[in-house]
Design a protein around this motif. Structure first.
Motif, PDB file in Angstrom:
ATOM      1  N   GLN A  82       0.817  -1.322  -0.057  1.00  0.00           N
ATOM      2  CA  GLN A  82       0.038  -0.071  -0.129  1.00  0.00           C
ATOM      3  C   GLN A  82       0.764   1.247   0.136  1.00  0.00           C
ATOM      4  OE1 GLN A  82      -2.638  -0.713   3.265  1.00  0.00           O
ATOM      5  NE2 GLN A  82      -4.003  -2.203   1.908  1.00  0.00           N
ATOM      6  N   HIS A  83       1.887   1.285   0.941  1.00  0.00           N
ATOM      7  CA  HIS A  83       2.456   2.377   0.735  1.00  0.00           C
ATOM      8  C   HIS A  83       3.648   2.641  -0.351  1.00  0.00           C
ATOM      9  CE1 HIS A  83       6.099   4.969   2.510  1.00  0.00           C
ATOM     10  NE2 HIS A  83       5.134   5.677   3.032  1.00  0.00           N
ATOM     11  N   ASP A  84       4.576   1.426  -0.418  1.00  0.00           N
ATOM     12  CA  ASP A  84       5.344   1.466  -1.436  1.00  0.00           C
ATOM     13  C   ASP A  84       5.138   1.004  -2.875  1.00  0.00           C
ATOM     14  OD1 ASP A  84       7.486   2.135   0.396  1.00  0.00           O
ATOM     15  OD2 ASP A  84       7.587   0.133   1.031  1.00  0.00           O
ATOM     16  N   ASN A  85       3.669   0.454  -2.904  1.00  0.00           N
ATOM     17  CA  ASN A  85       3.128   0.343  -4.087  1.00  0.00           C
ATOM     18  C   ASN A  85       3.585  -0.854  -5.031  1.00  0.00           C
ATOM     19  OD1 ASN A  85       0.998   0.849  -5.849  1.00  0.00           O
ATOM     20  ND2 ASN A  85       2.097   2.389  -6.817  1.00  0.00           N
ATOM     21  N   ILE A  86       4.231  -1.740  -4.101  1.00  0.00           N
ATOM     22  CA  ILE A  86       4.838  -2.947  -4.874  1.00  0.00           C
ATOM     23  C   ILE A  86       3.723  -4.100  -5.084  1.00  0.00           C
ATOM     24  CG2 ILE A  86       6.662  -4.780  -4.667  1.00  0.00           C
ATOM     25  CD1 ILE A  86       8.127  -2.932  -2.958  1.00  0.00           C
ATOM     26  N   SER A  87       3.747  -4.555  -6.329  1.00  0.00           N
ATOM     27  CA  SER A  87       2.829  -5.757  -6.521  1.00  0.00           C
ATOM     28  C   SER A  87       3.486  -6.968  -6.008  1.00  0.00           C
ATOM     29  CB  SER A  87       2.621  -5.936  -8.004  1.00  0.00           C
ATOM     30  OG  SER A  87       2.347  -4.729  -8.593  1.00  0.00           O
ATOM     31  N   ILE A  88       2.779  -8.002  -5.062  1.00  0.00           N
ATOM     32  CA  ILE A  88       3.411  -8.875  -4.637  1.00  0.00           C
ATOM     33  C   ILE A  88       2.602 -10.061  -4.813  1.00  0.00           C
ATOM     34  CG2 ILE A  88       3.672  -9.974  -2.139  1.00  0.00           C
ATOM     35  CD1 ILE A  88       3.818  -6.988  -1.205  1.00  0.00           C
TER      36      ILE A  88
END
Lengths: 238, 323
Positions: free
Chosen positions: A187-193
């Motif tokens: 949510q904060h760093d916008n990384i797809s996981i």
């Protein structure tokens, strides 16, 4: 494949020797999502991760990442393209310090200045590592080691972060912390996981979408909510 | 045994230690990136020493040796040996290791021993008719064939301080070795390439996952290992004056022993193991009556004692990682 698809695995088969490990596996991860892959021990989760990385060859099917067919790419090329794996079970470089683990782990970062900035960011988001910088990674506790494996992947600012059983073997309180990190990264760093887990409840609580894998096959795919309500969650084997 | 005697033996011991250290580091580097013992290290080093003798002979007959200043000539010869050994390192990787990537570790063990024998016998064949006159003149042996033991020995030209004493020569070589080892340690611990080698050695799977081009690093390791081994051959040749094509076998076994005693995956261990072996040998030979005949016996007995009491090596670690 829609524009929003980050990685798309289509009809992949793999085997170890004669034993089939993945059978006709298809799976998508969307940009900005947390997508979990749930399964018991030996279901083929780790094989799936290694197939995505190219450490295990796919016999059939294709893997596309950001619109490019990467099925035949070498592992280091895939990683340079922006895929990172955080795997606590693979561990660390035990005889190197935590700092060296991070510096070397940032293998795709070439600019010394950028690397210094990224290290600062990592120290801020993983304060536990900051106090352990000069310690040999082999002497870290399980939780610290998991955090290091996540930090090592994140420092590369991956487009896709694959987390391989981050809760494995950790005390409940640390598991909570790990899932807070997963949520923050997304949510904060916008990384797809892509979150590969056995701990279905926890994993679904931070995911938008999920797959259930059993004996090398995708058994079910759906919204996290739908899986939570489904019969699979009643099954103690899961 | 007087103190003076010990002091006199010291440079020779350090020298011998250095030669074993170099080949031990070779074993270490290869074992680190491959988890396989590459048994032809000693023969690669001997190939380097013969490369120097051969190049010296050719350059001498071309009149180049006499024309060039000594330092330039030595560097040139070392460069030739380094290139030859690095190339041979690559060849040994492709011939004796790569085909067995997915087989049991016994296969490359056998194939590298086999390749070592091939290297050795080819050296014997090529240099058989030569018995180099030029090198012979340089070491003042009237007939190299008269040198005790072994088939067709070759005279290694004195390249380091040719007019100086053995002591001076040893000190110069020790100084060069210190510089080389320091450069190696800086390379291993400060550069991305060196750290990648260590990474592969410590956790191969994670090295792949980190994005390290493992294949390229392995090739580089063979290049660097080859260069180190060529220096080993050069130093050994200089120390012994007479080299034989089959000398690499014993040299390799001793280097391997030094590496194991030190802890096969640690380069510092290789230094300590190499020095230990060099000291035991030189002091056994120098302090005991008729010690030269006893030096190998004592050295290898010491090795057995070490692996009984410290099987993981002096710098080896019992547990790799906390689980």
């Amino acid at each position: 494949m829609s524009d929003n698809t980050l990685i798309s695995i289509k009809n992949v088969h793999t085997h170890y020797g004669r034993i089939p490990m993945l059978i006709d596996v298809s799976l998508d991860v969307h940009k900005g999502h947390v997508c979990c892959v749930l399964g018991a021990n030996g279901a083929g989760k780790s094989t799936l991760v290694k197939t995505i990385l190219g450490m295990v060859n796919a016999d059939g099917g294709s893997i596309a990442f950001e619109g490019q067919d990467i099925t035949d790419w070498s592992t280091h090329k895939r990683i340079a393209a922006g895929i990172q794996v955080a795997s606590a079970s693979i561990g660390t470089f035990p005889k190197m310090t935590v700092e060296t683990n991070l510096r070397l782990g940032a293998y795709t970062v070439h600019e010394p200045k950028v690397l210094a900035e990224r290290l600062e960011e990592i120290y801020e988001s993983f304060p536990i590592l900051k106090s352990r910088l000069q310690q040999k990674a082999g002497t870290l506790s399980g939780g610290e080691r998991t955090m290091l494996s996540i930090a090592r992947a994140v420092i590369n600012k991956p487009h896709l972060l694959i987390m391989d059983e981050p809760s494995l073997g950790l005390a409940p309180i640390i598991v909570d912390e790990v899932f807070r990190v997963v949520k923050r990264l997304n949510q904060h760093d916008n990384i797809s996981i892509m979150l590969v887990e056995q701990n279905a409840n926890k994993a679904l609580s931070v995911s938008q979408f999920g797959y259930i894998i059993q004996k090398g096959q995708i058994l079910f795919a759906g919204e996290a909510e739908a899986i939570l309500k489904s019969e699979f969650m009643q099954n103690p084997i899961m | 045994m007087g103190l003076e005697r010990v002091v006199n033996l010291l440079p020779g011991a350090v020298m011998m230690g250095c030669t074993y250290t170099l080949v031990a580091i070779g074993y270490c580097l290869f074992f680190g990136v491959l988890d396989v013992v590459v048994f032809c290290c000693g023969d690669i080093a001997m190939f380097g020493a013969f490369g120097i003798v051969g190049a010296y002979t050719i350059l001498y007959s071309a009149g180049l040796i006499q024309a060039l200043p000594l330092v330039v000539m030595v560097l040139l010869l070392l460069l030739i040996a380094a290139i030859l050994c690095a190339a041979l390192g690559l060849v040994s990787y492709y011939v004796s290791i790569k085909p067995f990537e997915k087989s049991s570790t016994l296969m490359p063990l056998l194939s590298t021993i086999a390749l070592g024998t091939v290297i050795k016998e080819v050296l014997g064949l090529v240099f058989q008719p030569v018995v180099n006159g030029m090198a012979q003149a340089a070491i003042n042996v009237p007939d190299p064939k008269s040198v005790v033991g072994g088939r067709n020995p070759q005279g290694m030209p004195h390249l380091i301080a040719p007019t100086g004493t053995t002591m001076e020569r040893n000190l110069i070589i020790i100084a060069i070795m210190v510089v080389i080892l320091m450069a190696l340690f800086i390379f291993l611990n400060k550069t991305k390439m060196g750290l990648s080698m260590q990474a592969i050695s410590q956790n191969r799977e994670l090295a792949f996952m980190t994005g390290i081009d493992v294949k390229r690093i392995i090739l580089t390791t063979f290049l660097i290992g080859g260069v180190l081994l060529s220096v080993g051959g050069f130093v050994l040749g200089n120390y012994q004056s007479i080299i034989r094509f089959d000398g690499g076998t014993m040299y390799g076994i001793k280097g391997f022993s030094a590496a194991v005693v030190g802890g096969l995956k640690s380069t510092w261990g290789a230094v300590i193991g190499g020095m230990l072996l060099g000291f035991v040998e030189v002091f056994a030979a120098g302090l005991l009556n008729g010690g030269t005949q006893w030096q190998n016996i004592i050295a290898f007995l010491v090795i057995i004692v070490f692996i009984i009491f410290k099987p993981e090596g002096i710098i080896g670690e019992k547990t790799v990682e906390k689980v």
